[in-house]
Design a protein around this motif. Structure first.
Motif, PDB file in Angstrom:
ATOM      1  N   MET A   1       0.780  -1.129  -0.084  1.00 45.08           N
ATOM      2  CA  MET A   1       0.033  -0.039   0.038  1.00 45.08           C
ATOM      3  C   MET A   1       0.803   1.207   0.110  1.00 45.08           C
ATOM      4  SD  MET A   1      -3.211  -0.183   2.470  1.00 45.08           S
ATOM      5  CE  MET A   1      -3.312  -1.707   3.085  1.00 45.08           C
ATOM      6  N   SER A   2       0.484   2.240  -0.931  1.00 46.15           N
ATOM      7  CA  SER A   2       1.252   3.560  -0.755  1.00 46.15           C
ATOM      8  C   SER A   2       0.565   4.718  -0.573  1.00 46.15           C
ATOM      9  CB  SER A   2       2.204   3.479  -1.907  1.00 46.15           C
ATOM     10  OG  SER A   2       1.276   4.080  -2.981  1.00 46.15           O
ATOM     11  N   ASP A   3       1.070   5.887  -0.273  1.00 51.67           N
ATOM     12  CA  ASP A   3       0.231   7.155  -0.009  1.00 51.67           C
ATOM     13  C   ASP A   3       0.081   7.772  -1.428  1.00 51.67           C
ATOM     14  OD1 ASP A   3      -0.834   8.785   1.561  1.00 51.67           O
ATOM     15  OD2 ASP A   3       0.958   9.846   2.213  1.00 51.67           O
ATOM     16  N   GLY A   4       0.821   7.417  -2.501  1.00 53.41           N
ATOM     17  CA  GLY A   4       0.765   7.926  -3.966  1.00 53.41           C
ATOM     18  C   GLY A   4       1.336   9.400  -3.910  1.00 53.41           C
ATOM     19  N   ALA A   5       0.641  10.066  -4.963  1.00 54.06           N
ATOM     20  CA  ALA A   5       0.773  11.537  -5.175  1.00 54.06           C
ATOM     21  C   ALA A   5       2.501  12.087  -5.069  1.00 54.06           C
ATOM     22  CB  ALA A   5       0.069  12.328  -4.539  1.00 54.06           C
ATOM     23  N   GLY A   6       3.382  11.373  -5.790  1.00 59.46           N
ATOM     24  CA  GLY A   6       4.578  11.861  -5.698  1.00 59.46           C
ATOM     25  C   GLY A   6       5.582  11.703  -4.550  1.00 59.46           C
ATOM     26  N   LYS A   7       4.748  11.333  -3.455  1.00 64.27           N
ATOM     27  CA  LYS A   7       5.686  10.849  -2.286  1.00 64.27           C
ATOM     28  C   LYS A   7       6.011   9.370  -2.370  1.00 64.27           C
ATOM     29  CE  LYS A   7       2.918  13.417   0.697  1.00 64.27           C
ATOM     30  NZ  LYS A   7       1.936  13.542   1.564  1.00 64.27           N
ATOM     31  N   PRO A   8       7.372   9.049  -1.616  1.00 60.45           N
ATOM     32  CA  PRO A   8       7.637   7.751  -1.782  1.00 60.45           C
ATOM     33  C   PRO A   8       6.894   6.691  -1.407  1.00 60.45           C
ATOM     34  CG  PRO A   8       9.082   8.911  -0.290  1.00 60.45           C
ATOM     35  CD  PRO A   8       8.056   9.831  -0.823  1.00 60.45           C
ATOM     36  N   PRO A   9       6.589   5.542  -1.995  1.00 61.19           N
ATOM     37  CA  PRO A   9       5.472   4.471  -1.464  1.00 61.19           C
ATOM     38  C   PRO A   9       5.998   4.045  -0.072  1.00 61.19           C
ATOM     39  CG  PRO A   9       6.628   3.808  -3.314  1.00 61.19           C
ATOM     40  CD  PRO A   9       7.301   4.929  -3.115  1.00 61.19           C
ATOM     41  N   VAL A  10       4.730   4.206   0.741  1.00 58.16           N
ATOM     42  CA  VAL A  10       5.297   3.213   2.207  1.00 58.16           C
ATOM     43  C   VAL A  10       4.669   1.936   2.075  1.00 58.16           C
ATOM     44  CG1 VAL A  10       4.718   3.526   4.685  1.00 58.16           C
ATOM     45  CG2 VAL A  10       4.950   5.651   3.146  1.00 58.16           C
ATOM     46  N   VAL A  11       5.374   0.945   2.034  1.00 54.27           N
ATOM     47  CA  VAL A  11       4.998  -0.534   2.112  1.00 54.27           C
ATOM     48  C   VAL A  11       4.704  -1.014   3.381  1.00 54.27           C
ATOM     49  CG1 VAL A  11       5.454  -2.834   1.160  1.00 54.27           C
ATOM     50  CG2 VAL A  11       6.327  -0.777  -0.259  1.00 54.27           C
TER      51      VAL A  11
END
Ligand SMILES: Nc1ncnc2c1ncn2[C@@H]1O[C@H](COP(=O)(O)OP(=O)(O)OP(=O)(O)O)[C@@H](O)[C@H]1O
Ligand SMILES: [Mg+2]
Length: 522
Positions: A1-11
């Motif tokens: 799952m990631s936060d999306g929108a240009g930010k690095p994904p948080v897995v």
């Protein structure tokens, strides 16, 4: 799952994890419930067909019983698991109405699918369903009819209908009512636990009968023991009937023949003490859970006392309830109140098989808190299915006796609920009204499936039932699939109201789910 929108994904979950969100979730859960409901649908009602369940170990069961089918299914789908626990909870609470619960839950979820697709919020549907359920259960209180002897018999028959026990419906429903009446006189309340079942392994279902006591399958230990003892006493011992062995190993050094004699004499005296203790109780039958010493067995046999040993805990408990005796630890501590009584004790050798077993019947107990139904038949799949039918009937009949109120079956109560909810919905200004209409339609699944399984057109029947309910007629679908007053079809109030609540609450808890996170990736 990631936060999306240009930010690095948080897995935060494994790569193969699959996350389903939004309406896809409900679609997924609803389709599982549809599959499950469709599986049970053909078994529903008096014209329902059976399922053959075949296990990997080769065991087969042929059944119409919702609870049995569900318990045999090795479901993997998480939504299906929720449905399995819903069915188990209905079975535990009432022993009957499992298929009804499944069909109602399936219908409520299918109705909600249409509403979700139209854009209705799940919480609005939940609100509408809850309102309908509360209003339906209070309406059921109003239409519940007081119990009569005739209705009690109908309850016993209705719970058995469609199952293997139907072959001897009149005989078995009479047996169910009588056994519950007999045991409830000697216990606090009528309950299926006060009735035990015993497979005779011979004859047919129509040879079934009541034993006002218990039946045991054990070998009579010696030939020539009395058969057919009348009006006598019984002692039940939890443990062994022998001299207590030492808990520690000990060696006794014997030096002279006199010492050996006195040692043997001492042992004999202790055995005589046990035999005398039994004889002084005047018991002519002794049941024990452990082993019995050969000398004690023979000494008692000489005095015409029958000892049956190595019985399991359940047999001992049942016998103690039937004969009003206490299970004692040691016969040396027995007091007269610990002994029970019976009207007849007899055993029958099973000559037709090579089994080393006799059927022992302790019958005509004066005030039994437990009685036994001896179920005729070969003891295989058909008998097992008949026993499930009798058990459903015992549960339903005992509920009706406790509640003293019954509701009409054949879809009549559900058609009344549908009509009532539609009337209530008129005074509902908000969007929940749409969910209430869906709830009412879901209730009509019960008469619709009954009509369909009897080869009739479900839509026509449901429309006819709607107009009958509008005219205040409480009618349902009879055995032939036609609309009639279903006079002889009754259920205990709680079978219908519990199944309604369980089905609605399960549908609601599924509608509350907004994401499915599957570690399996499906
Ligand atoms: N003679 C009859 N005429 C019409 N309907 C009947 C008759 N006997 C039973 N029914 C109806 O059949 C339905 C019960 O069917 P069935 O016993 O197959 O399912 P269940 O009780 O919901 O589940 P299960 O018995 O598997 O736990 C009830 O709605 C009952 O009112
Ligand atoms: Mg039933």
């Amino acid at each position: 799952m990631s936060d999306g929108a240009g930010k690095p994904p948080v897995v935060i979950v494994k790569e193969q994890t699959n996350v389903t969100s939004g309406t896809d979730v409900q679609e997924k859960l609803i389709s599982a419930s549809e599959v499950f409901a469709n599986l049970l649908k053909p078994t529903f009602g008096p014209r329902g067909l059976d399922k053959m369940m075949y296990k990997t170990d080769g065991n087969t069961a042929v059944t119409n019983d919702g609870a049995k089918i569900v318990s045999e299914l090795l479901v993997k789908h998480p939504a299906a698991k929720m449905l399995v626990s819903m069915c188990q909870s209905q079975e535990e609470a009432c022993g009957d109405g499992v298929t009804t619960t499944m069909l109602l839950c399936g219908a409520l979820l299918q109705e909600s699918q249409t509403l979700l697709r139209k854009g209705l919020h799940p919480l609005t549907i939940i609100g509408g369903y809850r309102k309908s359920m509360y209003s339906a259960t209070s309406m059921l209180d109003n239409i519940a009819t007081p119990l009569s002897d005739e209705k009690l018999n109908s309850v016993a028959e209705t719970a058995m209908i469609g199952k293997g026990a139907e072959a001897s419906l009149e005989l078995l429903s009479g047996i169910v009512v009588n056994t519950l009446k007999t045991t409830s006189e000697n216990t606090d309340y009528p309950a299926a636990e006060h009735v035990s079942m015993f497979k005779s392994g011979k004859g047919s279902l129509s040879d079934s009968r009541v034993i006002n006591g218990v039946a045991l399958r054990r070998r009579i230990p010696l030939d020539g023991l009395p058969n057919d003892i009348r009006d006598s006493k019984i002692a039940i011992i939890g443990g062994d009937l022998k001299i207590r062995s030492m808990t520690r190993d000990a060696q006794i050094k014997i030096a002279t023949p006199e010492q050996l004699d006195s040692f043997v004499d001492a042992e004999r005296r202790r055995k005589d003490q046990i035999v005398d203790a039994i004889l002084s109780t005047e018991a002519s039958v002794v049941l024990c859970g452990g082993e019995v010493d050969k000398d004690i067995l023979h000494a008692l046999a000489d005095s015409e006392v029958v000892v049956i040993s190595e019985l399991d805990e359940r047999d001992l408990r049942n016998a103690s309830e039937a004969t009003s005796s206490n299970i004692i630890d040691s016969i040396l501590d027995a007091s007269p109140e610990d002994l029970g009584s019976f009207g007849s004790f007899a055993w029958e050798r099973n000559e037709s098989t090579d089994m080393v077993e006799d059927i022992i019947r302790i019958d005509d107990c004066p005030s039994p808190a437990l009685v036994t139904i001896e179920v005729g038949g070969d003891g295989k799949e058909a008998t097992e299915e008949a026993i499930r039918g009798i058990y459903d009937s015992l549960r339903a009949t005992s509920l009706a006796m406790s509640e003293e109120a019954v509701l009409p079956g054949g879809g009549a109560a559900h058609s009344m609920i549908a009509h009532h909810v539609r009337t209530q919905m008129e005074s509902e200004p908000g969007r929940e009204r749409i969910a209430m209409e869906a709830f009412a339609r879901a209730m009509e699944t019960i008469p619709a499936v009954l009509a369909e399984n009897s080869g009739q057109n479900p839509l026509d029947k449901v429309l006819n039932l709607r107009s009958e309910a509008r005219n205040g007629n409480c009618v349902g679908i009879n055995k032939d699939g036609d609309i009639s007053s279903v006079g002889g079809v009754w259920h205990p109030k709680s079978v219908i109201s519990d199944s309604l609540e369980t089905a609605t609450e399960t549908a609601i808890s599924m509608l509350r789910i907004d994401q499915v996170v599957s570690a399996r990736g499906d």
